[in-house]
Design a protein around this motif. Sequence first.
Motif, PDB file in Angstrom:
ATOM      1  N   VAL A  22     -12.600 -10.440  -9.147  1.00  0.00           N
ATOM      2  CA  VAL A  22     -12.068  -9.162  -8.662  1.00  0.00           C
ATOM      3  C   VAL A  22     -10.544  -9.201  -8.662  1.00  0.00           C
ATOM      4  N   VAL A  23      -9.983 -10.293  -8.176  1.00  0.00           N
ATOM      5  CA  VAL A  23      -8.520 -10.423  -8.104  1.00  0.00           C
ATOM      6  C   VAL A  23      -7.901 -10.307  -9.486  1.00  0.00           C
ATOM      7  N   LEU A  27      -5.599  -7.302 -10.944  1.00  0.00           N
ATOM      8  CA  LEU A  27      -4.206  -7.605 -11.281  1.00  0.00           C
ATOM      9  C   LEU A  27      -3.913  -7.522 -12.773  1.00  0.00           C
ATOM     10  N   ALA A  28      -4.946  -7.434 -13.603  1.00  0.00           N
ATOM     11  CA  ALA A  28      -4.758  -7.441 -15.055  1.00  0.00           C
ATOM     12  C   ALA A  28      -3.958  -6.242 -15.556  1.00  0.00           C
ATOM     13  N   ASP A  29      -4.016  -5.152 -14.837  1.00  0.00           N
ATOM     14  CA  ASP A  29      -3.320  -3.940 -15.293  1.00  0.00           C
ATOM     15  C   ASP A  29      -1.951  -3.834 -14.624  1.00  0.00           C
ATOM     16  N   PRO A  30      -0.887  -3.671 -15.402  1.00  0.00           N
ATOM     17  CA  PRO A  30       0.456  -3.581 -14.817  1.00  0.00           C
ATOM     18  C   PRO A  30       0.641  -2.384 -13.882  1.00  0.00           C
ATOM     19  N   VAL A  31      -0.080  -1.305 -14.112  1.00  0.00           N
ATOM     20  CA  VAL A  31       0.037  -0.141 -13.224  1.00  0.00           C
ATOM     21  C   VAL A  31      -0.520  -0.488 -11.848  1.00  0.00           C
ATOM     22  N   ARG A  32      -1.634  -1.196 -11.801  1.00  0.00           N
ATOM     23  CA  ARG A  32      -2.198  -1.587 -10.505  1.00  0.00           C
ATOM     24  C   ARG A  32      -1.298  -2.587  -9.790  1.00  0.00           C
ATOM     25  N   ARG A  33      -0.670  -3.486 -10.541  1.00  0.00           N
ATOM     26  CA  ARG A  33       0.279  -4.408  -9.905  1.00  0.00           C
ATOM     27  C   ARG A  33       1.449  -3.636  -9.322  1.00  0.00           C
ATOM     28  N   ARG A  34       1.924  -2.631 -10.022  1.00  0.00           N
ATOM     29  CA  ARG A  34       3.046  -1.824  -9.529  1.00  0.00           C
ATOM     30  C   ARG A  34       2.644  -1.047  -8.274  1.00  0.00           C
ATOM     31  N   ILE A  35       1.432  -0.488  -8.267  1.00  0.00           N
ATOM     32  CA  ILE A  35       0.943   0.220  -7.080  1.00  0.00           C
ATOM     33  C   ILE A  35       0.880  -0.741  -5.896  1.00  0.00           C
ATOM     34  N   LEU A  36       0.401  -1.937  -6.132  1.00  0.00           N
ATOM     35  CA  LEU A  36       0.334  -2.959  -5.084  1.00  0.00           C
ATOM     36  C   LEU A  36       1.721  -3.209  -4.501  1.00  0.00           C
ATOM     37  N   LEU A  37       2.717  -3.320  -5.368  1.00  0.00           N
ATOM     38  CA  LEU A  37       4.084  -3.568  -4.912  1.00  0.00           C
ATOM     39  C   LEU A  37       4.654  -2.367  -4.159  1.00  0.00           C
ATOM     40  N   VAL A  38       4.357  -1.173  -4.633  1.00  0.00           N
ATOM     41  CA  VAL A  38       4.856   0.040  -3.971  1.00  0.00           C
ATOM     42  C   VAL A  38       4.290   0.157  -2.558  1.00  0.00           C
ATOM     43  N   LEU A  39       3.018  -0.187  -2.390  1.00  0.00           N
ATOM     44  CA  LEU A  39       2.364  -0.054  -1.087  1.00  0.00           C
ATOM     45  C   LEU A  39       2.583  -1.266  -0.183  1.00  0.00           C
ATOM     46  N   ALA A  40       3.254  -2.293  -0.684  1.00  0.00           N
ATOM     47  CA  ALA A  40       3.450  -3.527   0.093  1.00  0.00           C
ATOM     48  C   ALA A  40       4.247  -3.311   1.368  1.00  0.00           C
ATOM     49  N   ASP A  41       5.058  -2.254   1.421  1.00  0.00           N
ATOM     50  CA  ASP A  41       5.880  -2.026   2.613  1.00  0.00           C
ATOM     51  C   ASP A  41       5.085  -1.463   3.790  1.00  0.00           C
ATOM     52  N   GLY A  42       3.790  -1.172   3.558  1.00  0.00           N
ATOM     53  CA  GLY A  42       2.945  -0.695   4.644  1.00  0.00           C
ATOM     54  C   GLY A  42       3.008   0.797   4.883  1.00  0.00           C
ATOM     55  N   ILE A  43       3.772   1.521   4.082  1.00  0.00           N
ATOM     56  CA  ILE A  43       3.890   2.971   4.234  1.00  0.00           C
ATOM     57  C   ILE A  43       2.882   3.646   3.311  1.00  0.00           C
ATOM     58  N   GLY A  44       2.038   4.507   3.865  1.00  0.00           N
ATOM     59  CA  GLY A  44       1.077   5.241   3.065  1.00  0.00           C
ATOM     60  C   GLY A  44       1.765   6.295   2.217  1.00  0.00           C
ATOM     61  N   GLN A  70     -12.257   0.651  -4.777  1.00  0.00           N
ATOM     62  CA  GLN A  70     -13.546   0.008  -5.019  1.00  0.00           C
ATOM     63  C   GLN A  70     -13.443  -1.506  -4.854  1.00  0.00           C
ATOM     64  N   ALA A  71     -12.293  -2.071  -5.181  1.00  0.00           N
ATOM     65  CA  ALA A  71     -12.077  -3.511  -5.034  1.00  0.00           C
ATOM     66  C   ALA A  71     -11.754  -3.892  -3.594  1.00  0.00           C
ATOM     67  N   GLY A  72     -11.531  -2.899  -2.733  1.00  0.00           N
ATOM     68  CA  GLY A  72     -11.225  -3.167  -1.332  1.00  0.00           C
ATOM     69  C   GLY A  72      -9.753  -3.422  -1.062  1.00  0.00           C
ATOM     70  N   TRP A  73      -8.881  -3.048  -1.987  1.00  0.00           N
ATOM     71  CA  TRP A  73      -7.445  -3.308  -1.847  1.00  0.00           C
ATOM     72  C   TRP A  73      -6.688  -2.144  -1.245  1.00  0.00           C
ATOM     73  N   VAL A  94      -5.892  -6.994   2.550  1.00  0.00           N
ATOM     74  CA  VAL A  94      -5.000  -7.545   1.522  1.00  0.00           C
ATOM     75  C   VAL A  94      -4.014  -8.486   2.205  1.00  0.00           C
ATOM     76  N   PRO A  95      -3.987  -9.746   1.757  1.00  0.00           N
ATOM     77  CA  PRO A  95      -3.179 -10.768   2.429  1.00  0.00           C
ATOM     78  C   PRO A  95      -1.705 -10.729   2.046  1.00  0.00           C
ATOM     79  N   VAL A  96      -0.907  -9.996   2.796  1.00  0.00           N
ATOM     80  CA  VAL A  96       0.536  -9.931   2.565  1.00  0.00           C
ATOM     81  C   VAL A  96       1.203 -10.942   3.497  1.00  0.00           C
TER      82      VAL A  96
END
Length: 114
Positions: A22-23, A27-44, A70-73, A94-96
């Motif tokens: 799942v991980v 993470l394979a898609d660069p768009v999903r990695r970017r979304i992960l980084l954008v949401l890392a600050d905890g702001i919806g 669907q992945a629970g992220w 998600v373990p930040v």
Amino acid sequence: MPRRSKAAPAPALSPSGWNPDVVFATLADPVRRRILLVLADGIGRTSSQIAPSCHRKTDAVLKHLIIMRQAGWVQMLPAVPGRRGNVYALSPAVPVETTETGLRFNFGCCTVPA
């Protein structure tokens, strides 16, 4: 020719933590990695607020947000009165972690700097 779905596998956890399949699929898609980084600050944010950071249209970002849910992220936050669109945030699962060099995601099988 039919298009294949690029959806991540089901969000099953192994005894040691996150399912590596799942991980890595997520993470394979660069768009999903970017979304992960954008949401890392905890702001919806809504998908239209995330889209410019990913250099994608809102519909494309929404597709990735669905896969990440669907992945629970990613989770949808309760609707805010007077605001249009769903608000998305990182799931509490998600373990930040905070390190000397900044934030990182630790999925057990890999770590990703934020």
